[in-house]
Design an enzyme around this catalytic site. Structure first.
Site, PDB file in Angstrom:
ATOM      1  N   HIS A 112      39.427  33.952  34.997  1.00  0.00           N
ATOM      2  CA  HIS A 112      40.130  35.045  35.483  1.00  0.00           C
ATOM      3  C   HIS A 112      41.580  35.059  35.047  1.00  0.00           C
ATOM      4  O   HIS A 112      42.512  34.875  35.984  1.00  0.00           O
ATOM      5  CB  HIS A 112      40.147  34.935  37.131  1.00  0.00           C
ATOM      6  CG  HIS A 112      38.796  35.178  37.587  1.00  0.00           C
ATOM      7  ND1 HIS A 112      37.938  36.350  37.656  1.00  0.00           N
ATOM      8  CD2 HIS A 112      37.697  34.032  38.058  1.00  0.00           C
ATOM      9  CE1 HIS A 112      36.872  36.060  38.143  1.00  0.00           C
ATOM     10  NE2 HIS A 112      36.739  34.793  38.467  1.00  0.00           N
ATOM     11  N   VAL A 130      35.541  44.683  45.876  1.00  0.00           N
ATOM     12  CA  VAL A 130      35.908  45.692  44.828  1.00  0.00           C
ATOM     13  C   VAL A 130      36.426  44.684  43.676  1.00  0.00           C
ATOM     14  O   VAL A 130      37.143  43.790  43.726  1.00  0.00           O
ATOM     15  CB  VAL A 130      36.853  46.397  45.133  1.00  0.00           C
ATOM     16  CG1 VAL A 130      37.163  47.389  44.108  1.00  0.00           C
ATOM     17  CG2 VAL A 130      36.083  47.353  46.296  1.00  0.00           C
ATOM     18  N   ASP A 186      39.631  35.808  43.718  1.00  0.00           N
ATOM     19  CA  ASP A 186      39.249  35.495  42.552  1.00  0.00           C
ATOM     20  C   ASP A 186      40.265  36.168  41.432  1.00  0.00           C
ATOM     21  O   ASP A 186      40.881  35.659  40.602  1.00  0.00           O
ATOM     22  CB  ASP A 186      37.840  35.473  41.528  1.00  0.00           C
ATOM     23  CG  ASP A 186      37.093  34.300  42.292  1.00  0.00           C
ATOM     24  OD1 ASP A 186      37.677  33.315  42.825  1.00  0.00           O
ATOM     25  OD2 ASP A 186      36.160  34.534  42.499  1.00  0.00           O
TER      26      ASP A 186
END
Length: 353
Positions: free
Chosen positions: A106, A247, A278
């Site tokens: 990420h 989302v 995250d």
């Protein structure tokens, strides 16, 4: 090739009623996954204790053909290092120059210092959350499915006294069930909808994509689906006992749908499960951890599948191994792995361009 499998050390404090802390216990490869690689002629260096929290002893890895080593060796000897959590600066310093690092990275929401350290080392960085073919991301899908299925048991605990208002998800005859509003009808949102319906809650699912809502209606009959608009968002948030943020845009920061003033319209004691933490989270008030703010209990753990490390490790191996078995001398030659690249030999590429 030489693969390194280090032990994860990430921990996150949570309220004592939920166990005081969550340790990242997942491991990228089970012993069976290691056996598949060693039978192909690869060498796998496993840090001692890497799989203990997931129930995989060192002896099982050794029997599978792994070489048990120290932390420094697991990180430093691997041409490909298979982590789970994003690496620390200390771990980056131990990696060999030019190595390929894989994990749930990420990097779109990572600190610039971390990315610079990886670039200076000439690393190639591949995020599990992005690998796959086209729009199919099997590793991310598996972890999202786990998180969605866990949502009711997490929400149920947080609604209990003394942390919450003492609400039973299913209600009772003559007493209405809890209202659960899910933002996002992707894999995680649909899995959460099915699980909450199974627990007896009333479920509302919002998304901007009509095709995703149509899929949700098929998979979770009984859930009320609606296209997301600002007015609907305001109305649904106000009555939710549980609000689920599901989302996500792969490789990008999650859209911030819930400014502070909107979130604080929720009734006191209600719960926000922000599974998009995250990637930065869907609420202005979201930050990693479990805490109360404005009378709302925030559950913002960035590693929810770590709560079930054995199941999650099996799922991670099952979805990652098919790509690793295609590796011969360079993981970046495997199209599915290259799709997940944030850095290519230290140079920004793919999802950081």
């Amino acid at each position: 090739m030489d693969f390194g499998l280090p032990k994860e050390r990430t921990t996150l404090k949570i309220p004592p009623a939920l166990g005081e802390e969550v340790r990242e216990g997942r491991v990228a490869l089970t012993p069976q996954g290691v056996r598949e690689l060693t039978q192909r002629g690869h060498r796998v260096y496993v840090e001692r204790g890497a799989g203990e929290r997931a129930g995989f002893p060192d002896e099982a890895y050794e029997a599978a053909g792994a070489r048990l080593v120290s932390r420094e060796e697991a990180l430093g000897r691997g041409e490909v290092v298979l982590k789970v959590a994003r690496p620390t600066l200390e771990e980056i310093a131990l990696l060999r120059p030019g190595a390929t690092l894989m994990g749930f990275l990420h990097l779109a929401v990572a600190g610039s210092g971390l990315i610079e350290a990886m670039a200076e080392k000439g690393l190639s960085a591949i995020g599990y959350e992005l690998i796959g073919e086209g729009s199919k991301r099997p590793v991310l899908k598996a972890m999202s499915e786990i998180a969605g299925r866990m949502a009711p048991q997490i929400a149920g605990r947080l609604l209990e006294a003394p942390l919450g208002p003492g609400v039973l998800l299913s209600g009772l005859p003559g007493i209405p069930p809890a209202d659960v509003v899910i933002l996002g009808a992707g894999t995680l949102g649909r899995a959460a909808a099915r699980a909450f319906l199974g627990a007896g809650a009333s479920v509302y699912l919002l998304d901007k994509d009509l095709s995703a809502l149509e899929a949700a209606a098929r998979e979770a009959p009984g859930a009320i689906t609606a296209l997301i608009t600002q007015s609907r968002l305001e109305r649904y948030v106000a009555f939710a006992d549980v609000l689920v943020g599901a989302v996500a845009v792969p490789g990008e920061r999650a859209p911030r749908l819930l400014p502070r003033d909107l979130l604080l319209r929720m009734r006191r004691g209600s719960v926000l499960l922000d599974f998009a933490i995250d990637q930065g989270g869907v609420a202005e008030t979201s930050r990693p951890g479990v805490y109360q703010e404005g009378g709302i209990t925030h559950f913002c753990l960035p590693n929810v599948p770590a709560l079930v490390p054995r199941t999650a490790s099996h799922a991670l191996t099952a979805t990652l191994l098919p790509f690793l078995l295609q590796v011969e001398d360079d993981p970046l030659k495997v199209p599915g792995l290259r799709q997940g690249a944030y850095l290519l030999l230290g140079q920004k590429g793919g999802h950081l361009e």
